[in-house]
Write an enzyme that holds these catalytic residues in place. Structure first.
Site, PDB file in Angstrom:
ATOM      1  N   CYS A 197      48.728  48.707 -37.521  1.00 54.07           N
ATOM      2  CA  CYS A 197      49.160  50.041 -36.536  1.00 54.07           C
ATOM      3  C   CYS A 197      47.914  49.621 -35.394  1.00 54.07           C
ATOM      4  O   CYS A 197      48.419  50.247 -34.106  1.00 54.07           O
ATOM      5  CB  CYS A 197      49.299  51.117 -36.548  1.00 54.07           C
ATOM      6  SG  CYS A 197      47.551  52.149 -37.564  1.00 54.07           S
ATOM      7  N   CYS A 205      48.759  47.634 -31.091  1.00 53.86           N
ATOM      8  CA  CYS A 205      49.427  48.743 -30.423  1.00 53.86           C
ATOM      9  C   CYS A 205      49.100  47.820 -29.113  1.00 53.86           C
ATOM     10  O   CYS A 205      48.465  46.945 -28.703  1.00 53.86           O
ATOM     11  CB  CYS A 205      47.997  49.466 -29.743  1.00 53.86           C
ATOM     12  SG  CYS A 205      47.623  50.770 -28.677  1.00 53.86           S
ATOM     13  N   CYS A 209      50.009  57.637 -24.873  1.00 53.71           N
ATOM     14  CA  CYS A 209      50.559  56.025 -25.139  1.00 53.71           C
ATOM     15  C   CYS A 209      51.848  56.252 -24.662  1.00 53.71           C
ATOM     16  O   CYS A 209      53.178  55.895 -24.839  1.00 53.71           O
ATOM     17  CB  CYS A 209      50.781  57.249 -26.808  1.00 53.71           C
ATOM     18  SG  CYS A 209      49.851  57.148 -27.500  1.00 53.71           S
ATOM     19  N   CYS A 231      53.031  51.382 -33.001  1.00 51.55           N
ATOM     20  CA  CYS A 231      52.079  51.615 -34.273  1.00 51.55           C
ATOM     21  C   CYS A 231      53.234  52.069 -35.857  1.00 51.55           C
ATOM     22  O   CYS A 231      53.172  51.627 -36.592  1.00 51.55           O
ATOM     23  CB  CYS A 231      50.849  52.270 -34.320  1.00 51.55           C
ATOM     24  SG  CYS A 231      51.595  53.744 -32.807  1.00 51.55           S
ATOM     25  N   ASP A 290      30.802  58.707 -40.126  1.00 50.17           N
ATOM     26  CA  ASP A 290      31.962  58.978 -40.994  1.00 50.17           C
ATOM     27  C   ASP A 290      32.323  59.144 -42.690  1.00 50.17           C
ATOM     28  O   ASP A 290      33.209  59.410 -42.943  1.00 50.17           O
ATOM     29  CB  ASP A 290      33.160  57.648 -40.877  1.00 50.17           C
ATOM     30  CG  ASP A 290      33.222  56.625 -41.737  1.00 50.17           C
ATOM     31  OD1 ASP A 290      32.363  56.488 -42.020  1.00 50.17           O
ATOM     32  OD2 ASP A 290      33.786  55.053 -41.820  1.00 50.17           O
ATOM     33  N   CYS A 313      55.684  55.007 -26.326  1.00 51.42           N
ATOM     34  CA  CYS A 313      55.840  53.950 -27.131  1.00 51.42           C
ATOM     35  C   CYS A 313      55.581  54.450 -28.550  1.00 51.42           C
ATOM     36  O   CYS A 313      55.332  55.173 -28.645  1.00 51.42           O
ATOM     37  CB  CYS A 313      54.369  52.968 -26.613  1.00 51.42           C
ATOM     38  SG  CYS A 313      53.771  51.605 -27.740  1.00 51.42           S
ATOM     39  N   CYS A 343      54.206  49.523 -39.092  1.00 56.19           N
ATOM     40  CA  CYS A 343      53.638  49.917 -40.396  1.00 56.19           C
ATOM     41  C   CYS A 343      54.697  49.267 -41.404  1.00 56.19           C
ATOM     42  O   CYS A 343      55.766  50.179 -41.721  1.00 56.19           O
ATOM     43  CB  CYS A 343      53.526  51.172 -40.012  1.00 56.19           C
ATOM     44  SG  CYS A 343      52.241  51.762 -42.145  1.00 56.19           S
ATOM     45  N   CYS A 385      48.885  54.554 -47.120  1.00 53.30           N
ATOM     46  CA  CYS A 385      48.872  53.747 -45.580  1.00 53.30           C
ATOM     47  C   CYS A 385      48.425  52.834 -47.211  1.00 53.30           C
ATOM     48  O   CYS A 385      47.715  53.143 -47.906  1.00 53.30           O
ATOM     49  CB  CYS A 385      47.896  54.496 -45.156  1.00 53.30           C
ATOM     50  SG  CYS A 385      46.672  53.973 -43.858  1.00 53.30           S
ATOM     51  N   CYS A 389      43.985  47.087 -43.383  1.00 56.20           N
ATOM     52  CA  CYS A 389      44.835  46.941 -42.871  1.00 56.20           C
ATOM     53  C   CYS A 389      44.674  47.509 -41.257  1.00 56.20           C
ATOM     54  O   CYS A 389      44.454  48.464 -40.834  1.00 56.20           O
ATOM     55  CB  CYS A 389      46.489  47.861 -43.448  1.00 56.20           C
ATOM     56  SG  CYS A 389      48.251  47.734 -41.967  1.00 56.20           S
TER      57      CYS A 389
END
Length: 411
Positions: free
Chosen positions: A273, A277, A217, A223, A163, A220, A227, A243, A270
């Site tokens: 979210c 789920c 999803c 998430c 990443d 729904c 938050c 965030c 964190c």
């Protein structure tokens, strides 16, 4: 021996076969590669082309234009939507995922009553609870390139990406069919979980391509609703500036006052979210498993320890973990906020000492804010009256005014 690749792009390597390879059709080759990837701990594998991500590029530019990236200016660098900007000869992108575990059981403040101050723990995001995944995933991608060379009997030019590479990895994973993008912006694997670490292997070899799968999803919005800092502008759109992961990891300046309380006791990232789920139910996480090397070794860190973290201890705390992403000052700042949110008066002395003596004005400012949360009136008066740096004095006086106002309204 003369190499057919005289000048290699940065990060790319030639992977030579150890044998002539086997006479596998392309479908059989992909099936064998997937099986061998699984043996490496890469639970998901899907392939997409190295063509640019045109729709994702448009959405990405819109996101940047709205300033949702905050202080992460590096996100505007490079052609993130074009894999060939990293490996010009790339024909396929092999997208992989490695599951990790997360321990979301943290000691709430009311269970710390009567315990020593050191018992207060700061929460860590699940991926940071074990070893640093970057070298682990990088090495497994290199091993996968070796496997591909052996299976094909051809020299493979490959560029592994984790990443840290300038690449829209979630968009690539979605196009490959590794998973779909959930409303929280994360990849959710079919029948699995979003607790995944993604990696990509760019190769100059054509493999059968996967196909994108349908978003599951539905209606729904758990998430988005859960938050703590209301960081989602809407489904699939995150304002990173709000965030908690950004605030505790990427942001190096003062955390906006209105966002400090919602951070709670989180000091690095964190998981909210993800933990809410439905795709990340305990049974789903159990099915997905976890790479043994990424197993949780610590759920949190002592908040007092982080607040008073010295240079040598800092090196020991972050060694071989994803925590290397943050500085000692950031961890101390985050710890001050977390101690303020715990609201336990037994932490007053440590916070007052930090507000007066810490080498970083940033930490002292946040410690003053935390003292206000603890109702430390006399300590705040001292900070207001003394010759403190302006950010510390301003924060102390503001917190004192708020404290006195709360007291007046309570009578």
């Amino acid at each position: 021996m003369t190499t057919p690749f005289p000048q290699l792009p940065a990060g790319a390597r030639i992977h030579s076969p150890k044998s002539r390879g086997s006479a596998l059709g392309t479908a059989e080759l992909l099936a064998e590669l997937t099986a061998r990837a699984g043996a490496l701990g890469l639970s998901q594998l899907a392939v997409t082309s190295a063509a640019p991500l045109e729709q994702a590029a448009t959405r990405w530019q819109e996101w940047l234009t709205h300033g949702h990236h905050g202080a992460m200016s590096y996100l505007s660098d490079g052609e993130r939507a074009d894999p060939r900007s990293l490996l010009p000869s790339a024909k396929s992108v092999i997208c992989v995922a490695m599951p990790y575990a997360t321990n979301s059981e943290f000691v709430p403040a009311n269970r710390l009553a009567g315990k020593p101050p050191e018992a207060a723990q700061g929460q860590l995001a699940g991926y940071a609870q074990g070893r640093d995944y970057h070298p682990l995933l990088w090495n497994r991608l290199l091993a996968l390139a070796d496997i591909l060379a052996d299976l094909t009997g051809e020299a493979i030019l490959a560029r592994p990406c984790v990443d840290t590479a300038p690449l829209l990895e979630r968009a690539l994973a979605a196009r490959a069919g590794l998973g779909f993008v959930g409303k929280n912006g994360l990849i959710i694997a079919p029948g699995g979980t979003s607790l995944l670490l993604l990696g990509e292997l760019l190769v100059d070899f054509e493999l059968p391509l996967g196909a994108a799968i349908k978003d599951r999803c539905g209606e729904c919005t758990k998430c988005l609703d859960a938050c703590p800092t209301a960081a989602f502008v809407g489904p699939y759109v995150l304002d990173a500036k709000r965030c908690i992961s950004y605030l505790t990891i990427e942001l190096q300046d003062a955390i906006p006052r209105e966002l400090r309380a919602p951070i709670g006791t989180r000091v690095f990232g964190c998981d909210v979210c993800q933990t809410v789920c439905p795709f990340n139910s305990p049974s789903a996480r159990a099915r997905a498993g976890c790479a043994p090397e990424l197993a949780s070794t610590r759920d949190g860190l002592s908040l007092i320890g982080l607040l008073e973290l010295g240079a040598s201890r800092y090196r020991a705390v972050v060694r071989r973990t994803a925590l290397r992403r943050v500085s000692r000052v950031q961890l101390a700042r985050n710890a001050a906020v977390a101690l303020g949110n715990l609201g336990d008066p037994q932490h007053t002395a440590a916070l007052f000492r930090a507000a007066l003596e810490h080498s970083s004005v940033l930490v002292r400012e946040h410690a003053a804010w935390a003292l206000g949360r603890l109702g430390a009136e006399s300590e705040l008066r001292t900070l207001c009256d003394s010759q403190q740096p302006e950010p510390v004095r301003v924060e102390a006086c503001r917190s004192l005014a708020e404290l006195l106002d709360r007291a007046a309204h309570a009578t």
